[in-house]
Enzyme design. Structure first.
Site, PDB file in Angstrom:
ATOM      1  N   ASN A  79       0.827  -1.206   0.000  1.00 38.32           N
ATOM      2  CA  ASN A  79       0.000   0.000   0.000  1.00 38.32           C
ATOM      3  C   ASN A  79       0.870   1.270   0.000  1.00 38.32           C
ATOM      4  O   ASN A  79       2.068   1.195  -0.265  1.00 38.32           O
ATOM      5  CB  ASN A  79      -1.033   0.011   1.133  1.00 38.32           C
ATOM      6  CG  ASN A  79      -2.361   0.603   0.671  1.00 38.32           C
ATOM      7  OD1 ASN A  79      -2.384   1.680   0.087  1.00 38.32           O
ATOM      8  ND2 ASN A  79      -3.437  -0.105   0.904  1.00 38.32           N
ATOM      9  N   HIS A 100       3.402  -0.167  -2.705  1.00 38.87           N
ATOM     10  CA  HIS A 100       3.764  -1.586  -2.759  1.00 38.87           C
ATOM     11  C   HIS A 100       5.283  -1.831  -2.868  1.00 38.87           C
ATOM     12  O   HIS A 100       5.742  -2.675  -3.638  1.00 38.87           O
ATOM     13  CB  HIS A 100       3.060  -2.266  -3.942  1.00 38.87           C
ATOM     14  CG  HIS A 100       1.565  -2.366  -3.784  1.00 38.87           C
ATOM     15  ND1 HIS A 100       0.938  -2.351  -2.574  1.00 38.87           N
ATOM     16  CD2 HIS A 100       0.567  -2.494  -4.718  1.00 38.87           C
ATOM     17  CE1 HIS A 100      -0.383  -2.469  -2.749  1.00 38.87           C
ATOM     18  NE2 HIS A 100      -0.627  -2.546  -4.035  1.00 38.87           N
ATOM     19  N   HIS A 127      -1.185 -10.193  -2.790  1.00 39.65           N
ATOM     20  CA  HIS A 127      -2.012  -9.376  -3.680  1.00 39.65           C
ATOM     21  C   HIS A 127      -2.754 -10.254  -4.705  1.00 39.65           C
ATOM     22  O   HIS A 127      -2.852  -9.909  -5.888  1.00 39.65           O
ATOM     23  CB  HIS A 127      -1.127  -8.341  -4.378  1.00 39.65           C
ATOM     24  CG  HIS A 127      -1.836  -7.105  -4.800  1.00 39.65           C
ATOM     25  ND1 HIS A 127      -2.878  -7.108  -5.708  1.00 39.65           N
ATOM     26  CD2 HIS A 127      -1.666  -5.818  -4.442  1.00 39.65           C
ATOM     27  CE1 HIS A 127      -3.300  -5.864  -5.893  1.00 39.65           C
ATOM     28  NE2 HIS A 127      -2.577  -5.058  -5.129  1.00 39.65           N
ATOM     29  N   SER A 128      -3.314 -11.373  -4.238  1.00 37.83           N
ATOM     30  CA  SER A 128      -4.090 -12.222  -5.160  1.00 37.83           C
ATOM     31  C   SER A 128      -5.394 -11.539  -5.553  1.00 37.83           C
ATOM     32  O   SER A 128      -6.055 -10.914  -4.728  1.00 37.83           O
ATOM     33  CB  SER A 128      -4.413 -13.569  -4.502  1.00 37.83           C
ATOM     34  OG  SER A 128      -3.259 -14.374  -4.487  1.00 37.83           O
ATOM     35  N   TYR A 129      -5.735 -11.670  -6.823  1.00 40.56           N
ATOM     36  CA  TYR A 129      -7.029 -11.224  -7.325  1.00 40.56           C
ATOM     37  C   TYR A 129      -7.894 -12.472  -7.441  1.00 40.56           C
ATOM     38  O   TYR A 129      -7.543 -13.403  -8.182  1.00 40.56           O
ATOM     39  CB  TYR A 129      -6.914 -10.622  -8.724  1.00 40.56           C
ATOM     40  CG  TYR A 129      -6.204  -9.301  -8.843  1.00 40.56           C
ATOM     41  CD1 TYR A 129      -4.839  -9.188  -8.602  1.00 40.56           C
ATOM     42  CD2 TYR A 129      -6.891  -8.163  -9.263  1.00 40.56           C
ATOM     43  CE1 TYR A 129      -4.183  -7.985  -8.760  1.00 40.56           C
ATOM     44  CE2 TYR A 129      -6.243  -6.944  -9.427  1.00 40.56           C
ATOM     45  CZ  TYR A 129      -4.891  -6.862  -9.173  1.00 40.56           C
ATOM     46  OH  TYR A 129      -4.232  -5.667  -9.333  1.00 40.56           O
ATOM     47  N   ASP A 170     -11.422   0.672  -3.203  1.00 38.40           N
ATOM     48  CA  ASP A 170      -9.966   0.561  -3.086  1.00 38.40           C
ATOM     49  C   ASP A 170      -9.623   1.176  -1.733  1.00 38.40           C
ATOM     50  O   ASP A 170      -8.952   2.200  -1.652  1.00 38.40           O
ATOM     51  CB  ASP A 170      -9.280   1.303  -4.248  1.00 38.40           C
ATOM     52  CG  ASP A 170      -7.794   0.969  -4.354  1.00 38.40           C
ATOM     53  OD1 ASP A 170      -7.291   0.199  -3.512  1.00 38.40           O
ATOM     54  OD2 ASP A 170      -7.146   1.498  -5.274  1.00 38.40           O
ATOM     55  N   GLN A 209      -7.329  -4.274   2.745  1.00 39.51           N
ATOM     56  CA  GLN A 209      -7.603  -3.420   1.592  1.00 39.51           C
ATOM     57  C   GLN A 209      -8.537  -4.194   0.675  1.00 39.51           C
ATOM     58  O   GLN A 209      -8.171  -5.249   0.144  1.00 39.51           O
ATOM     59  CB  GLN A 209      -6.301  -3.079   0.848  1.00 39.51           C
ATOM     60  CG  GLN A 209      -6.466  -2.111  -0.313  1.00 39.51           C
ATOM     61  CD  GLN A 209      -6.452  -0.637   0.108  1.00 39.51           C
ATOM     62  OE1 GLN A 209      -6.224  -0.324   1.287  1.00 39.51           O
ATOM     63  NE2 GLN A 209      -6.689   0.261  -0.825  1.00 39.51           N
ATOM     64  N   GLU A 226      -6.382  -7.575   0.614  1.00 39.42           N
ATOM     65  CA  GLU A 226      -4.987  -7.465   1.028  1.00 39.42           C
ATOM     66  C   GLU A 226      -4.965  -7.199   2.534  1.00 39.42           C
ATOM     67  O   GLU A 226      -5.192  -6.067   2.970  1.00 39.42           O
ATOM     68  CB  GLU A 226      -4.308  -6.321   0.266  1.00 39.42           C
ATOM     69  CG  GLU A 226      -4.347  -6.477  -1.228  1.00 39.42           C
ATOM     70  CD  GLU A 226      -4.249  -5.134  -1.963  1.00 39.42           C
ATOM     71  OE1 GLU A 226      -3.235  -4.441  -1.812  1.00 39.42           O
ATOM     72  OE2 GLU A 226      -5.200  -4.782  -2.677  1.00 39.42           O
TER      73      GLU A 226
HETATM   74  C1  GLA Z   1      -3.683  -1.959  -4.512  1.00 46.18           C
HETATM   75  C2  GLA Z   1      -3.932  -0.508  -4.506  1.00 46.18           C
HETATM   76  C3  GLA Z   1      -4.634  -0.114  -5.738  1.00 46.18           C
HETATM   77  C4  GLA Z   1      -3.823  -0.514  -6.948  1.00 46.18           C
HETATM   78  C5  GLA Z   1      -3.579  -1.987  -6.890  1.00 46.18           C
HETATM   79  C6  GLA Z   1      -2.694  -2.426  -8.025  1.00 46.18           C
HETATM   80  O1  GLA Z   1      -4.798  -2.667  -4.265  1.00 46.18           O
HETATM   81  O2  GLA Z   1      -4.663  -0.091  -3.367  1.00 46.18           O
HETATM   82  O3  GLA Z   1      -4.846   1.272  -5.755  1.00 46.18           O
HETATM   83  O4  GLA Z   1      -2.611   0.157  -6.952  1.00 46.18           O
HETATM   84  O5  GLA Z   1      -2.988  -2.351  -5.689  1.00 46.18           O
HETATM   85  O6  GLA Z   1      -3.120  -1.964  -9.243  1.00 46.18           O
END
Ligand code: GLA
Length: 384
Positions: free
Chosen positions: A119, A145, A218-220, A284, A321, A349
């Protein structure tokens, strides 16, 4: 006093007064159902490519139920997590690539460990005692990050594995001065695929000079198992009465704001898409998890009716997050050629709050020599 005790005290001090007044879609095993699957639990390793002159590997962790998680030591990244849906069809529930090239093209932190500070840190500046530190700026004049070459772009060391247990430990030495941070920081991350389809992530770290640390994964996720779908129909529950509002650069204002009556109230499960239009840019934001101490607790659940999948998130961290893939714009494609469009993944996150080094009222992220940093997060998937 340990950092964790200090954090508990500080969090209680700030929250208490407020309370008083607030893949590729893998076809692997497609024909098998979850119930007829008995796999051999363990870990295998294959070569994944070369980065910075070092060989990079892909580790496949399998449990007895047949869940399969792939992790590369480039960025200590989770590339794939294949689990069954309610019909037993097995597909990956995380966004990722099946080749190293996808990661070298710098996707936005897909599956990676981010740090030294996950972050944002405002203007990349903070003080420890009388010393001011200036970090690399990589996000609209702020530090994000871990900077230009954060932990997500490093090749991590991996100790020899016991191939009958689905556990992998990765370590990285972040040198004094890297991206502007003080102190040699040794960080280890252990991923364990549990028998009940949990991916446990354990973080340990030590430093030789006072520094700041906020590591996360930071997995989606896309619980439909198909990233041509958005995640807007997923239902989210977050045990959180407060979030940390941000300015236009996504830097916290320092306030802990009550979620009640706002689109940030997920105490009762709500579809992600239900109120997202009321949040400029999409979610976010850092949510302050409701908790009395720093033990491992369930803080978030996400369900997808179509696939029947449910994700639970357990953590020892004070915040999370919640990011809804707002910056994905279709310019990056998966290994199957399908673009990653806006809202095709969400991140949870687990973390300390953004910009904590400049926010004395937030739980501290300071790590001093002699202290042992320890943090656990577990994502667990099941079908309903
Ligand atoms: C985090 C941040 C976002 C963005 C993503 C990556 O989640 O909070 O604003 O930067 O990473 O794109």
């Amino acid at each position: 006093m340990s950092m964790r005790h200090l954090y508990s005290c500080i969090l209680t001090a700030i929250v208490a007064p407020l309370i008083l007044t607030a893949c590729k879609n893998s076809d692997e095993n497609k024909s098998q159902t979850a119930s007829d699957m008995t796999a051999k639990s363990g870990i295998t390793r294959t070569e994944f490519g070369t980065v910075d002159g070092k060989t990079v590997y892909l580790y496949s962790l399998t449990n007895a139920k047949g869940d399969l998680v792939k992790i590369t030591n480039y960025g200590a990244t989770v590339t794939s997590w294949v689990s069954p849906d309610k019909n037993g069809k097995r597909t990956s529930i995380v966004l990722g690539f099946d080749s190293l090239a996808g990661y070298l093209a710098k996707p936005p932190y897909f599956g990676a460990i981010v740090g030294r500070y996950g972050n944002r840190i405002a203007k990349g500046k903070f003080k420890i005692g009388a010393d001011t530190y200036t970090l690399a700026l990589n996000n609209n004049g702020n530090h994000l990050h871990g900077g230009i070459k954060g932990f997500d772009k490093q090749v991590w060391e991996v100790a020899p594995e016991n191939d009958s247990i689905p556990v992998v430990t990765l370590s990285y030495l972040s040198k004094d001065g890297e991206e502007g941070y003080p102190g040699n920081l040794k960080v280890t991350v252990t991923y364990t695929l549990t028998g009940d389809d949990g991916l446990k992530i354990e973080y340990n770290a030590e430093t030789d000079k006072p520094t700041v640390l906020n590591v996360t994964n930071h997995s989606y996720f896309n619980l439909t198992g198909d990233h041509s779908n958005t995640i807007l129909d997923h239902k989210v529950m977050i045990k959180s009465d407060y979030y940390t509002p941000v300015d236009s650069g996504l830097i916290p204002t320092g306030e802990l704001k009550a979620v009640k009556g706002t689109p940030f109230d997920f105490n009762t499960p709500e579809k992600i898409g239900a109120r997202i239009a009321q949040v400029p840019g999409g979610y976010d934001h850092n949510f302050v998890l409701n908790r009395a101490d720093s033990s491992l607790q369930m803080g978030v659940t996400v369900t997808d009716t179509a696939s029947g999948r449910k994700l639970e998130v357990f953590t020892t961290e004070p915040g999370v997050q919640f990011y809804t893939g707002n910056f994905l714009d279709g310019s990056i494609k998966g290994s199957n050629g399908v673009p990653f469009n806006k809202n095709t993944g969400f991140c949870l996150e687990t973390q300390h709050f953004p910009d904590s080094p400049n926010q004395p009222k937030f739980p501290t992220t300071l790590l001093k020599p002699g202290e042992k940093f320890h943090s656990i997060t577990m994502y667990r998937v099941s079908v309903q």
